[in-house]
Write a protein that holds these residues in place. Structure first.
Motif, PDB file in Angstrom:
ATOM      1  N   MET A 142       0.877  -1.228  -0.002  1.00  0.00           N
ATOM      2  CA  MET A 142       0.189   0.129  -0.104  1.00  0.00           C
ATOM      3  C   MET A 142       0.976   1.264  -0.094  1.00  0.00           C
ATOM      4  SD  MET A 142      -2.479   1.154   2.943  1.00  0.00           S
ATOM      5  CE  MET A 142      -4.032   1.987   2.246  1.00  0.00           C
ATOM      6  N   LYS A 143       0.402   2.269  -1.147  1.00  0.00           N
ATOM      7  CA  LYS A 143       1.509   3.312  -1.133  1.00  0.00           C
ATOM      8  C   LYS A 143       0.684   4.710  -0.300  1.00  0.00           C
ATOM      9  CE  LYS A 143       4.536   4.341  -4.509  1.00  0.00           C
ATOM     10  NZ  LYS A 143       5.086   4.533  -5.871  1.00  0.00           N
ATOM     11  N   LYS A 144       1.221   5.214   0.291  1.00  0.00           N
ATOM     12  CA  LYS A 144       0.683   6.562   0.997  1.00  0.00           C
ATOM     13  C   LYS A 144       1.561   7.775   1.074  1.00  0.00           C
ATOM     14  CE  LYS A 144      -3.034   5.740   3.536  1.00  0.00           C
ATOM     15  NZ  LYS A 144      -3.656   5.939   4.688  1.00  0.00           N
ATOM     16  N   ARG A 145       1.223   8.778   1.136  1.00  0.00           N
ATOM     17  CA  ARG A 145       2.110   9.769   0.955  1.00  0.00           C
ATOM     18  C   ARG A 145       1.762  10.972   2.007  1.00  0.00           C
ATOM     19  NH1 ARG A 145       2.611  12.900  -4.490  1.00  0.00           N
ATOM     20  NH2 ARG A 145       4.064  11.384  -4.321  1.00  0.00           N
ATOM     21  N   TYR A 146       2.677  11.266   3.115  1.00  0.00           N
ATOM     22  CA  TYR A 146       2.401  11.985   4.120  1.00  0.00           C
ATOM     23  C   TYR A 146       3.341  13.561   3.993  1.00  0.00           C
ATOM     24  CZ  TYR A 146       0.939   7.485   6.066  1.00  0.00           C
ATOM     25  OH  TYR A 146       0.330   6.280   6.130  1.00  0.00           O
ATOM     26  N   ASN A 147       2.787  14.460   4.578  1.00  0.00           N
ATOM     27  CA  ASN A 147       3.484  15.756   4.718  1.00  0.00           C
ATOM     28  C   ASN A 147       4.339  15.690   5.870  1.00  0.00           C
ATOM     29  OD1 ASN A 147       2.078  17.011   2.554  1.00  0.00           O
ATOM     30  ND2 ASN A 147       0.541  17.618   3.772  1.00  0.00           N
ATOM     31  N   LEU A 148       5.599  16.234   5.570  1.00  0.00           N
ATOM     32  CA  LEU A 148       6.678  16.440   6.789  1.00  0.00           C
ATOM     33  C   LEU A 148       6.639  17.747   6.956  1.00  0.00           C
ATOM     34  CD1 LEU A 148       9.283  14.128   5.247  1.00  0.00           C
ATOM     35  CD2 LEU A 148       7.611  13.625   6.946  1.00  0.00           C
ATOM     36  N   SER A 149       7.077  18.484   8.135  1.00  0.00           N
ATOM     37  CA  SER A 149       7.337  19.574   8.559  1.00  0.00           C
ATOM     38  C   SER A 149       8.777  19.789   9.223  1.00  0.00           C
ATOM     39  CB  SER A 149       6.213  20.170   9.369  1.00  0.00           C
ATOM     40  OG  SER A 149       6.245  19.432  10.488  1.00  0.00           O
ATOM     41  N   ASP A 150       9.459  20.882   8.879  1.00  0.00           N
ATOM     42  CA  ASP A 150      10.686  21.212   9.757  1.00  0.00           C
ATOM     43  C   ASP A 150      11.753  20.185   9.453  1.00  0.00           C
ATOM     44  OD1 ASP A 150       9.387  23.452  10.680  1.00  0.00           O
ATOM     45  OD2 ASP A 150       8.728  22.367  12.417  1.00  0.00           O
ATOM     46  N   VAL A 151      11.631  19.612   8.167  1.00  0.00           N
ATOM     47  CA  VAL A 151      13.102  18.993   7.665  1.00  0.00           C
ATOM     48  C   VAL A 151      13.949  19.930   7.299  1.00  0.00           C
ATOM     49  CG1 VAL A 151      14.078  17.061   6.183  1.00  0.00           C
ATOM     50  CG2 VAL A 151      11.924  16.729   7.397  1.00  0.00           C
ATOM     51  N   ASP A 152      15.003  20.264   7.879  1.00  0.00           N
ATOM     52  CA  ASP A 152      15.845  21.570   7.540  1.00  0.00           C
ATOM     53  C   ASP A 152      17.156  21.139   6.357  1.00  0.00           C
ATOM     54  OD1 ASP A 152      14.767  22.896   9.183  1.00  0.00           O
ATOM     55  OD2 ASP A 152      15.460  22.475  11.075  1.00  0.00           O
ATOM     56  N   CYS A 153      17.471  19.980   6.143  1.00  0.00           N
ATOM     57  CA  CYS A 153      18.411  19.601   5.295  1.00  0.00           C
ATOM     58  C   CYS A 153      18.316  18.480   4.349  1.00  0.00           C
ATOM     59  CB  CYS A 153      19.845  19.788   6.075  1.00  0.00           C
ATOM     60  SG  CYS A 153      20.142  18.124   6.890  1.00  0.00           S
ATOM     61  N   ALA A 154      18.884  18.592   3.189  1.00  0.00           N
ATOM     62  CA  ALA A 154      18.740  17.325   2.170  1.00  0.00           C
ATOM     63  C   ALA A 154      19.340  16.299   2.837  1.00  0.00           C
ATOM     64  CB  ALA A 154      19.122  17.916   0.877  1.00  0.00           C
ATOM     65  N   ASN A 155      20.362  16.414   3.372  1.00  0.00           N
ATOM     66  CA  ASN A 155      21.335  15.314   3.941  1.00  0.00           C
ATOM     67  C   ASN A 155      20.674  14.691   4.977  1.00  0.00           C
ATOM     68  OD1 ASN A 155      23.572  13.540   4.045  1.00  0.00           O
ATOM     69  ND2 ASN A 155      24.291  14.779   5.773  1.00  0.00           N
ATOM     70  N   CYS A 156      19.737  15.094   5.909  1.00  0.00           N
ATOM     71  CA  CYS A 156      18.922  14.948   6.803  1.00  0.00           C
ATOM     72  C   CYS A 156      17.811  13.880   6.224  1.00  0.00           C
ATOM     73  CB  CYS A 156      18.370  15.851   7.758  1.00  0.00           C
ATOM     74  SG  CYS A 156      19.652  16.556   8.565  1.00  0.00           S
ATOM     75  N   ALA A 157      17.177  14.598   5.180  1.00  0.00           N
ATOM     76  CA  ALA A 157      16.191  13.716   4.674  1.00  0.00           C
ATOM     77  C   ALA A 157      16.820  12.406   3.936  1.00  0.00           C
ATOM     78  CB  ALA A 157      15.636  14.505   3.375  1.00  0.00           C
ATOM     79  N   ALA A 158      17.793  12.494   3.462  1.00  0.00           N
ATOM     80  CA  ALA A 158      18.329  11.119   2.836  1.00  0.00           C
ATOM     81  C   ALA A 158      18.710  10.186   3.987  1.00  0.00           C
ATOM     82  CB  ALA A 158      19.883  11.495   2.021  1.00  0.00           C
TER      83      ALA A 158
END
Length: 72
Positions: A1-17
Motif C-alpha cells: 500500500m502506497k501512502k504519502r505524508y506531509n513532513l514539517s521542519d526537515v531542515d536539510c537534504a542530507n538529513c532527509a536522505a
C-alpha cells in the motif's frame, strides 16, 4: 500500500536522505522516499503493519532532526 505524508521542519537534504535510508530498512517497508523540497514522505508498506511502521518512522525522523515531524 502506497501512502504519502506531509513532513514539517526537515531542515536539510542530507538529513532527509538519512531518514529515507533508515525508514527503507524497517520490516514491512517495500520502499520509502523523502522529497526534501516538497517536504513529503512516500511510503510503500504492508497495510497491516502501517501503524507500527509510522511509529518507527517518527522515531527515526526525530533522532535525526528533533524539529521534524510527520503530519497525519
Amino acid at each position: 500500500m502506497k501512502k504519502r505524508y506531509n513532513l514539517s521542519d526537515v531542515d536539510c537534504a542530507n538529513c532527509a536522505a538519512k531518514m529515507e535510508e533508515q525508514i527503507s530498512k524497517l520490516p514491512g517497508v517495500n520502499s520509502a522516499s523523502i522529497s526534501f523540497m516538497a517536504q513529503k514522505l512516500t511510503l510503500d508498506a504492508d497495510e497491516d503493519k502501517l501503524d507500527e511502521i509510522l511509529k518507527q518512522a517518527e522515531k527515526i525522523i526525530k533522532s535525526i532532526d528533533e524539529e521534524a515531524t510527520i503530519e497525519y
